[in-house]
Design an enzyme around this catalytic site. Structure first.
Site, PDB file in Angstrom:
ATOM      1  N   ARG A  14       0.822  -1.219   0.000  1.00  0.00           N
ATOM      2  CA  ARG A  14       0.000   0.000   0.000  1.00  0.00           C
ATOM      3  C   ARG A  14       0.855   1.268   0.000  1.00  0.00           C
ATOM      4  NH1 ARG A  14      -2.237   0.641   6.196  1.00  0.00           N
ATOM      5  NH2 ARG A  14      -0.749  -0.775   7.165  1.00  0.00           N
ATOM      6  N   GLU A  62     -19.124   4.984   0.509  1.00  0.00           N
ATOM      7  CA  GLU A  62     -18.378   4.460  -0.639  1.00  0.00           C
ATOM      8  C   GLU A  62     -19.172   4.556  -1.941  1.00  0.00           C
ATOM      9  OE1 GLU A  62     -18.831   2.859   2.252  1.00  0.00           O
ATOM     10  OE2 GLU A  62     -16.841   2.752   3.140  1.00  0.00           O
ATOM     11  N   PHE A  87     -14.805  -2.880   0.785  1.00  0.00           N
ATOM     12  CA  PHE A  87     -15.662  -1.703   0.598  1.00  0.00           C
ATOM     13  C   PHE A  87     -15.469  -1.090  -0.789  1.00  0.00           C
ATOM     14  CE2 PHE A  87     -14.367  -1.445   5.273  1.00  0.00           C
ATOM     15  CZ  PHE A  87     -15.292  -2.418   5.625  1.00  0.00           C
ATOM     16  N   HIS A 113      -5.766  -3.653   1.889  1.00  0.00           N
ATOM     17  CA  HIS A 113      -6.277  -4.621   2.864  1.00  0.00           C
ATOM     18  C   HIS A 113      -7.049  -5.749   2.187  1.00  0.00           C
ATOM     19  CE1 HIS A 113      -5.032  -1.301   5.310  1.00  0.00           C
ATOM     20  NE2 HIS A 113      -5.423  -1.854   6.432  1.00  0.00           N
ATOM     21  N   ASP A 121      -8.799  -7.833  12.021  1.00  0.00           N
ATOM     22  CA  ASP A 121     -10.150  -7.293  11.823  1.00  0.00           C
ATOM     23  C   ASP A 121     -11.172  -8.378  11.487  1.00  0.00           C
ATOM     24  OD1 ASP A 121      -9.663  -4.713  12.490  1.00  0.00           O
ATOM     25  OD2 ASP A 121      -9.412  -3.987  10.434  1.00  0.00           O
ATOM     26  N   ARG A 171      -2.182  -4.953   3.096  1.00  0.00           N
ATOM     27  CA  ARG A 171      -1.836  -4.198   4.291  1.00  0.00           C
ATOM     28  C   ARG A 171      -0.434  -4.483   4.827  1.00  0.00           C
ATOM     29  NH1 ARG A 171      -3.430  -5.304  10.422  1.00  0.00           N
ATOM     30  NH2 ARG A 171      -2.954  -3.247  11.254  1.00  0.00           N
TER      31      ARG A 171
END
Lengths: 320, 282
Positions: A14, A62, A87, A113, A121, A171
């Site tokens: 990223r 989004e 998302f 991610h 998460d 990530r």
């Protein structure tokens, strides 16, 4: 024997996105960045500070972000949207389908991610179906990068390509190993030549594939390692050439085996060169919380899993 | 076109076009199309500055319109063709195979006048906002217009957009809500009551205008002119335009069953008799 990579330490993919975004922002005032309240996570902070007029904080909305990006693109701007892979895709699928893909808008949907390696998460934030969703959209280019360098180069390359793109990265810190100027949209990257088994991988599983191939070489199995970063359009010629030589292959990816790179290649081979193929991928399951390495192990997408499957397929090949 | 008499005649012609297109296709959405006729005629003949030929999709230095409730494509296609974007004869191809006039509008087939696809509801306001931002970035003084169904306001994305436009002061933008209080399953109050729409928009920091006679061409022109004057004052502008579904055809008037129902030959002629003035049918 070609070893077309060089280990350069650990780095987040990223970060390659964030650094390249600043770079293209400097060279092209049509570059716009939009984010849905994850600026830091997407490494877009530097862009937002350097080009505040071309950075749009959309908030946690989004769908609206995709629509705004699409509207911006009509007037010749090149919008990069940034949020997590989940998302960026499943949450806004219809918005992408109608306002971006069907409308053929020059929107770059950039997703961090991805996969399960975001870790703690858990399944709500882990995306294991996004490649499949995005590759099913007509006209969508789908790219899954494997390291910092490749993400950096891909972020720049897609700004010069006119059309909708899904750019998928991750990530955690992973090995940085691809060489400069080695990325071209739609072109396979040969990382190691070999004659016994073809390993084709994408994203975070590429380094694992190299490690597996190096281990197997000592065991007497000479693998060819190919990185397919562009899942759509697929570099069919390159894949067929390698498989014609080795006559068996392993595909490796941090994604559901349904809908991923492996499935795209199986589709190609079933038409042009039916070949035995084993998948190193998540077996149609949701992820869960845990450390990235623990998760990769539990869901069987590690160097060891690649080695296991190569051994198995190679045995089958020579006993034929 | 300055004369109100001419504009009224054009409204009649557009309604004839709508009915004939839907009849020939044996499919399409007459109710909202007929109800929004005055809005489209006012917008394209009196309000917006634009170039129809050659059509430039970027829309630089011209006013730009986005249709969010894409199902009322017949009225959109009719006014586009009668404003010179494409040949009126092409209206024949509506909803037929190999046509540029898809059931819901799209730029996918390259139809001049259309910049994005709509049909799946709730997306057009976000697109309009993005486009309005692009005009601001270009220091382009022209305006962005959009139209939305009232039923469409059920969609969540619309409220994301309403919140954003108010909060970020997208003030080169005029949205219009086709407030006919009807949607597929019945009255909007029965399906999902939206309460006081004016107050809702106001609380999202919009400049709100309301016109109760949305099928009166002079009133529609006036409210649009008024809306134009309200732009560039740090607020997005919305017009709540009260219209009647199926306006101009007595048996469709204010009746939700005509949202998306085609008409037969007998109904076509009965309707056309009510709308006698023609400038020239396609």
């Amino acid at each position: 024997m070609i070893f077309n990579y060089k280990y350069q330490g650990l780095k987040q993919t990223r970060l390659g996105f964030g650094d390249a975004l600043v770079k293209i922002g400097e060279n092209n005032d049509k570059i716009i960045a939009l984010c849905a309240d994850l600026t830091e996570s997407l490494c877009m902070t530097n862009f937002s500070k350097k080009f505040p007029k071309r950075f749009f904080q959309i908030g946690i909305a989004e769908s609206n972000m995709i629509g705004i990006a699409s509207g911006l693109s009509i007037n010749g701007y090149i919008p990069y949207t940034g949020t997590f892979a989940n998302f960026s895709t499943s949450r806004v699928y219809d918005q992408i389908r109608q306002s971006v893909s069907y409308s053929n808008k020059n929107v770059k949907i950039c997703a961090s991610h991805s996969g399960i390696s975001l870790g703690e998460d858990g399944a709500t934030h882990q995306s294991l179906e996004d490649i499949g969703l995005m590759k099913m959209l007509p006209g969508m280019t789908v790219i899954n990068t494997c390291d910092y360098n490749q993400t950096y180069e891909a972020t720049i390359a897609i700004s010069k390509y006119n059309g909708p793109v899904y750019l998928r990265f991750g990530r955690p810190e992973v090995a940085n190993f691809t060489k400069k100027n080695s990325f071209k949209i739609g072109k396979a990257l040969l990382l190691k030549e070999g004659k016994d088994v073809t390993i084709i991988s994408t994203g975070h599983l590429v380094w694992e594939s190299i490690e597996a191939a190096n281990f197997l070489l000592k065991e007497g199995i000479d693998c060819e390692v190919i990185n397919i970063h562009t899942i759509k359009p697929l570099d069919e010629k390159f894949i067929l050439k390698s498989v014609l030589k080795t006559r068996c292959l392993i595909t490796a990816e941090e994604h559901n085996y349904i809908g991923g790179l492996g499935e795209s290649i199986a589709g190609l081979l079933s038409k042009k060169l039916p070949t035995l193929q084993y998948f190193v991928a998540v077996n149609d399951m949701f992820g869960e919380s845990g450390k990235p390495k623990e998760l990769m192990k539990k869901y069987k997408i590690t160097t060891k899993d690649i080695i296991k499957k190569v051994n198995k397929i190679f045995k089958k090949k020579i006993n034929k | 076109m300055n004369n109100i008499f001419e504009l009224k005649n054009l409204c009649t012609q557009v309604r004839r076009d709508i009915l004939r297109m839907i009849y020939y296709a044996n499919s399409g959405h007459p109710g909202g199309s007929l109800g929004c006729t005055e809005f489209f005629v006012a917008l394209y003949k009196k309000i917006m500055n634009y170039t129809s030929n050659p059509f430039k999709i970027e829309g630089k230095n011209e006013d730009v319109f986005f249709l969010s409730n894409g199902h009322i494509s017949p009225v959109y296609y009719s006014i586009l063709s009668r404003s010179g974007f494409f040949n009126i004869k092409e209206l024949y191809s509506f909803r037929k195979i190999n046509s540029r006039l898809q059931g819901h509008p799209t730029n996918h087939e390259g139809l001049p006048g259309i910049r994005i696809s709509s049909g799946s509801l709730g997306q057009g306001m976000s697109v309009s906002i993005g486009y309005a931002i692009s005009k601001k970035l270009n220091n382009d003084p022209y305006l962005v217009y959009s139209l939305h169904g009232d039923g469409e306001l059920n969609e969540g994305q619309i409220w994301e957009a309403i919140l954003y436009a108010g909060a970020k002061k997208i003030d080169n933008y005029i949205a219009t809500i086709d407030y006919n209080k009807k949607q597929i399953d019945g009255s909007t109050d029965d399906v999902l009551p939206m309460g006081n729409l004016k107050k809702k928009f106001e609380s999202f920091d919009w400049e709100v205008l309301e016109e109760y006679e949305g099928n009166n061409i002079e009133k529609v022109i006036n409210i649009l002119l008024k809306a134009k004057k309200k732009t560039k004052k740090n607020k997005p502008v919305v017009i709540i335009l009260h219209t009647k579904m199926g306006y101009g055809v007595d048996f469709m008037y204010d009746n939700h069953i005509w949202h998306g129902k085609p008409i037969n030959k007998e109904q076509l002629y009965k309707s056309l008799e009510k709308l006698p003035e023609t400038i020239g049918d396609f």
